[in-house]
Design an enzyme around this catalytic site. Structure first.
Site, PDB file in Angstrom:
ATOM      1  CD  GLU A 146      12.420  18.005  -4.673  1.00  0.00           C
ATOM      2  OE1 GLU A 146      12.940  17.375  -5.611  1.00  0.00           O
ATOM      3  OE2 GLU A 146      12.731  17.815  -3.484  1.00  0.00           O
ATOM      4  CG  HIS A 200      17.369  25.392  -7.446  1.00  0.00           C
ATOM      5  ND1 HIS A 200      16.349  26.026  -6.788  1.00  0.00           N
ATOM      6  CD2 HIS A 200      17.802  26.259  -8.387  1.00  0.00           C
ATOM      7  CE1 HIS A 200      16.162  27.235  -7.295  1.00  0.00           C
ATOM      8  NE2 HIS A 200      17.041  27.405  -8.275  1.00  0.00           N
ATOM      9  CB  SER A 231       9.854  29.313 -10.839  1.00  0.00           C
ATOM     10  OG  SER A 231      10.411  30.618 -10.810  1.00  0.00           O
TER      11      SER A 231
HETATM   12  P1  AMP Z   1      17.932  29.924 -10.712  1.00  0.00           P
HETATM   13  O1  AMP Z   1      18.208  29.769  -9.264  1.00  0.00           O
HETATM   14  O2  AMP Z   1      16.532  30.302 -11.019  1.00  0.00           O
HETATM   15  O3  AMP Z   1      18.969  30.728 -11.439  1.00  0.00           O
HETATM   16  O4  AMP Z   1      18.082  28.447 -11.302  1.00  0.00           O
HETATM   17  C1  AMP Z   1      19.268  27.709 -11.176  1.00  0.00           C
HETATM   18  C2  AMP Z   1      19.227  26.526 -12.069  1.00  0.00           C
HETATM   19  O5  AMP Z   1      18.119  25.688 -11.719  1.00  0.00           O
HETATM   20  C3  AMP Z   1      19.016  26.909 -13.543  1.00  0.00           C
HETATM   21  O6  AMP Z   1      19.839  26.118 -14.374  1.00  0.00           O
HETATM   22  C4  AMP Z   1      17.572  26.626 -13.746  1.00  0.00           C
HETATM   23  O7  AMP Z   1      17.265  26.314 -15.097  1.00  0.00           O
HETATM   24  C5  AMP Z   1      17.352  25.423 -12.864  1.00  0.00           C
HETATM   25  N1  AMP Z   1      15.938  25.310 -12.522  1.00  0.00           N
HETATM   26  C6  AMP Z   1      15.136  26.270 -12.035  1.00  0.00           C
HETATM   27  N2  AMP Z   1      13.877  25.807 -11.904  1.00  0.00           N
HETATM   28  C7  AMP Z   1      13.898  24.533 -12.339  1.00  0.00           C
HETATM   29  C8  AMP Z   1      12.909  23.511 -12.456  1.00  0.00           C
HETATM   30  N3  AMP Z   1      11.633  23.723 -12.108  1.00  0.00           N
HETATM   31  N4  AMP Z   1      13.282  22.320 -12.962  1.00  0.00           N
HETATM   32  C9  AMP Z   1      14.568  22.104 -13.311  1.00  0.00           C
HETATM   33  N5  AMP Z   1      15.529  23.009 -13.228  1.00  0.00           N
HETATM   34  C10 AMP Z   1      15.211  24.211 -12.735  1.00  0.00           C
END
Ligand code: AMP
Length: 512
Positions: free
Chosen positions: A35, A37, A185
């Site tokens: 959610e 992403h 996450s």
């Molecule tokens: P990642 O796949 O972990 O590299 O995350 C991709 C993007 O999604 C990054 O800009 C993260 O900051 C964002 N993101 C990850 N988890 C969350 C979350 N719980 N709420 C909002 N954005 C998120």
């Protein structure tokens, strides 16, 4: 939705979009979509004509002992997840496409990347900045979407965009959380059932800091100690760092102001989790808090006291004061004063040395000094002469005008009990100005209230107003002003500039 895996195809696809005059939004991810992403995708959909989601587990941002090999990957599931979102293209290159055998140029971020995540994960932000710049060059997005969840990462990208004059705009979206507060996450998948319970401790520590801030605490050391205490209450959680930083430089602050960010990183078993919270006034939306964080600019000097959270909290406290509400015919000048004038006229609360306590006159709100600073009236002319300033602009550099009758000034007879509440608020209001050293009390009403309610003296303990001022037309004393100011201050007692016919001589030579 097109699945694109080569850089050449991605460029060709976007060429068409651009030729049609469509704006492009990019959501960079490492896949295993949740959610968090999707909230970025939704935001991109709202703002851009074409949306590209990149899915690439970037080896350059993982340290040698980190979880690159076991990082969850499931492209098919991710494509399914994205399908309802009307995404134009998913860019999912493999490692060889992004990092061919000959690859030797990296982006090395500066100070922004050194503390916190940068210190815990050497080389991490070098990998992030490099892949993000590559993605920006391949996709040339008008807007790129990042999550507040990785606050320092967003900060590093912001510096990258500014320092290297990139044309992409950055949008930061609020953290999406599980119902129990855990930030979503991809790494949450590593947690066992017990660890999953424990993992809420990061958010709980942040909420504790927020709670304290909302109750008026602003000393970072106190907040950090409490946050550490919350983490320590969970034996399975191993704290890596807690910090409270200013949102622009990401430097630790001693005092929290609106827009400062509390950061936390901890290991739950072998899983490393991070979380953060922008601290601001109560009742403010997460989007607004991000705005606060991104627009907070240091004012005047590094030590400047910026009106913001404290004034907002005090305003809310006065507005919801049940004691005041019990008194009829209530008017709330502090509300306007704190929510508007203090912020507008005092970009640094630390410059005010003198507070003037006395009813503004005439009482009509439109003539309030702060409401109409440029329209000279009898009161303001006499006041400026008394303290030796030419105009309001000079006045606000060192002086603040307030009134002992802050809340109940329209009541014909103000009971002593109501006055006591007013004075409680006045004291709190004065406390917002940390370098206050002098008070000027105007007129006999304010004198009486000041003696009784601020200094706590009974009538036998102070000279009647007329008698005190008879000789020089003013008088002064040095006195310990009790809590919450708790400091020795110089007090001048003067005639009110517009009530009665007597005026006090100018205090200019004494105020120097
Ligand atoms: P990642 O796949 O972990 O590299 O995350 C991709 C993007 O999604 C990054 O800009 C993260 O900051 C964002 N993101 C990850 N988890 C969350 C979350 N719980 N709420 C909002 N954005 C998120």
């Amino acid at each position: 939705m097109r699945l694109i895996t080569s850089i050449a195809d991605m460029r060709a696809f976007l060429l068409q979009a651009r030729a049609a005059g469509r704006s492009v939004g990019l959501v960079p991810t490492m896949g295993s979509l949740h959610e968090g992403h999707l909230s970025l995708v939704r935001q991109a959909r709202r703002q851009c004509d074409a949306v590209v989601v990149s899915i690439f587990v970037n080896p350059a941002q993982f340290g040698p002992s980190e979880d690159l090999a076991r990082y969850p990957r499931n492209l098919d599931r991710d494509l399914e997840t994205l399908r309802p979102f009307r995404v134009d293209a998913v860019f999912a290159p493999d490692t060889a496409e992004m990092y061919p055998t000959i690859f030797e140029t990296y982006v090395v971020p500066g100070e922004a990347a050194k503390p916190f995540e940068g210190a815990s994960r050497p080389g991490h932000f070098r990998g992030v900045a490099t892949v993000v710049l590559k993605l920006f060059n391949i996709i040339r997005p008008d807007i790129a979407y990042f999550g507040q969840k990785d606050f320092q990462q967003a900060h590093v990208i912001r510096r990258l965009i500014e320092d290297l004059n990139l044309e992409t705009r950055l949008v930061i979206c609020p953290i999406i959380r599980e119902p129990d507060g855990l930030a979503k996450s991809s790494r949450n998948a590593y947690l066992s059932a017990d660890e999953r319970q424990t993992a809420t401790v990061l958010n709980r520590s942040l909420r504790r800091a927020e709670e304290l801030v909302h109750s008026g605490k602003s000393d970072s050391a106190v907040l950090l100690e409490e946050m550490r205490g919350v983490i320590a209450s969970e034996p399975r959680a191993q704290l890596e760092y807690v910090a409270i930083v200013d949102p622009i430089e990401l430097e630790s602050v001693e005092r929290v102001t609106a827009g400062c960010v509390a950061l936390v990183a901890a290991r739950i078993g072998s899983t490393r989790l991070i979380d953060n919270l922008v601290l601001g006034p109560p009742g403010v939306s997460p989007e607004m808090l991000i705005q606060l964080a991104l627009t907070a600019r240091p004012v005047a000097t590094a030590q400047a006291r910026i009106p913001g959270m404290e004034t907002e909290i005090l305003r809310l406290r006065i507005e919801s004061c049940r004691d005041c509400a019990a008194v009829s015919s209530i008017r709330l000048p502090p509300s306007e004063f704190l929510s508007k004038y203090v912020k507008r006229d005092y970009p640094d609360l630390g410059t005010v040395r003198v507070a003037i306590i006395g009813r503004d006159a005439p009482i009509h709100a439109v003539n309030f000094l702060y409401h109409s600073p440029d329209s000279s009236n009898r009161f303001s002319a006499a006041l400026f002469e008394l303290v030796g300033v030419k105009n309001f602009n000079e006045f606000r550099r060192g002086f603040v005008l307030t009134d002992a009758l802050r809340c109940h000034c329209t009541a014909p007879h103000v009971p002593d009990k109501a006055l006591a509440y007013c004075v409680k608020h006045l004291r709190e209001e004065l406390k917002l100005f940390p370098n206050l050293e002098t008070l000027i009390v105007l007129g006999d009403d304010a004198y009486l209230q000041f003696q009784k309610l601020i200094l706590g003296r009974s009538e036998e303990q102070f000279t009647p107003f007329g008698q005190l001022l008879a000789e020089k037309g003013w008088e002064q004393e040095k006195v310990l002003v009790p809590s919450p100011l708790d400091r020795e201050m110089r007090i001048f007692y003067c005639y009110h500039p517009t009530y009665g016919y007597t005026r006090s001589p100018s205090l200019v030579s004494h105020l120097a």
